[in-house]
Design a protein around this motif. Structure first.
Motif, short mmCIF file in Angstrom:
data_model
loop_
_atom_site.label_atom_id
_atom_site.label_comp_id
_atom_site.label_asym_id
_atom_site.label_seq_id
_atom_site.Cartn_x
_atom_site.Cartn_y
_atom_site.Cartn_z
N CYS A 241 0.72 -1.19 0.05
CA CYS A 241 0.00 -0.05 -0.07
C CYS A 241 0.94 1.28 -0.06
N CYS A 244 0.69 2.81 4.01
CA CYS A 244 1.17 2.06 4.96
C CYS A 244 1.99 0.90 4.73
N CYS A 280 -6.44 -1.04 0.02
CA CYS A 280 -5.52 -1.59 1.16
C CYS A 280 -6.46 -2.32 2.22
N ALA A 282 -5.68 -2.58 5.07
CA ALA A 282 -5.84 -1.77 6.50
C ALA A 282 -6.34 -0.39 6.28
N CYS A 283 -5.95 0.12 5.42
CA CYS A 283 -6.31 1.65 5.12
C CYS A 283 -8.06 1.78 4.65
ZN LIG Z 1 -2.65 1.05 3.67
#
Ligand SMILES: [Zn+2]
Ligand SMILES: [Zn+2]
Length: 285
Positions: A241, A244, A280, A282-283
């Motif tokens: 990503c 991150c 992503c 996570a994001c």
């Molecule tokens: Zn990310």
């Protein structure tokens, strides 16, 4: 291996009875100076039909290879070209139909086998049970009739009902529709798009794209043994990503493999160094 030097002036048997030689023939003539021939009375329906009245043996590549071998047998040529298509719901989007086409070139002398592929959303693949002429007329207009042919049947052709394929004439369509609607026990008829190449210009275009893919692969030689067809065999995810650095589902590595000597090459970041944070987990969970 210089294919033009090897093949120039030689016959290539094109395993088709649905006029695919119209797109495949000129391509192999231009690329390598091959001389396209079509085996006389070549019945490809014995390898499976789209209307499901005969099943298809093996997977698509195996079926194309079987057709190519039969064309070599029928003509005595050393090189053959066959194609095999399929239609159906997209694995990820079941409501959207896709057309996948594969072309396979076989050289019996060298053992070289090249495969080209194309996937298209531009297909009119469709089937329906209809109860009146208005519905038939609407279906016909939506799928591009009469440039594209239709299959008209009393019921699902897979169940062995009376069937007329390759309908391209509006008068014939009307006559058949009226007759079948009147004769059918439940007052309906079965209509579907004829997917045989000569009745389906959209499909012919996808076959041409698969042939372009084959030509491109033929020009890619193995850096170790010079065998044609060195190509991507694996696409590994994990592109980090941009925000991150977390690994995403986007492609990080292409792995290329030689069919002949097994030589492999890894190509890092074939489509850029980082992934948009929209991909992503996570994001953007
Ligand atoms: Zn990310
Ligand atoms: Zn190699």
């Amino acid at each position: 291996m210089n294919l033009t030097e090897r093949w120039q002036g030689q016959p290539i048997a094109i395993a088709t009875m649905h006029h695919k030689e119209q797109v495949l023939g000129p391509a192999v003539e231009r690329a390598w100076g091959l001389r396209p021939i079509v085996p006389p009375d070549f019945d490809t329906d014995r390898f499976g039909t789209f209307t499901r009245d005969r099943d298809r043996p093996g997977d698509q590549r195996a079926t194309a290879r079987t057709k190519a071998l039969a064309a070599l047998e029928a003509t005595g040529a050393a090189i053959a070209l066959a194609s095999e298509g399929s239609f159906g719901p997209h694995p990820a989007l079941p409501l959207a139909a896709v057309n996948y086409e594969l072309v396979l070139l076989l050289d019996r002398t060298s053992g070289l086998e090249l495969v080209g592929e194309a996937l298209s959303w531009e297909t009119n693949y469709r089937q329906a049970t209809l109860r009146d002429w208005d519905a038939v007329d609407r279906f016909a207009q939506q799928v591009g009739f009469p440039d594209h042919g239709l299959v008209v049947s009393l019921g699902n052709p897979a169940e062995g009902q009376a069937v007329v394929k390759g309908v391209r004439d509006p008068m014939l369509l009307q006559d058949l529709a009226m007759d079948y609607l009147a004769r059918s026990p439940d007052g309906t008829l079965w209509l579907e798009t004829d997917m045989r190449a000569m009745h389906n210009p959209k499909r012919m275009q996808v076959i041409a794209q698969a042939m372009d893919n084959l030509l491109e692969k033929a020009q890619s030689a193995c850096p170790s043994c010079d065998w044609p067809g060195f190509w991507i065999t694996q696409r590994l995810p994990g592109l980090p990503c941009e925000a991150c650095g977390w690994p995403t589902a986007l492609v990080r590595v292409h792995r290329w493999t030689c069919d002949h000597c097994g030589h492999q090459r890894s190509e890092d970041f074939p489509q850029g160094q980082t992934a948009d944070p929209a991909h992503c987990p996570a994001c953007n969970p």
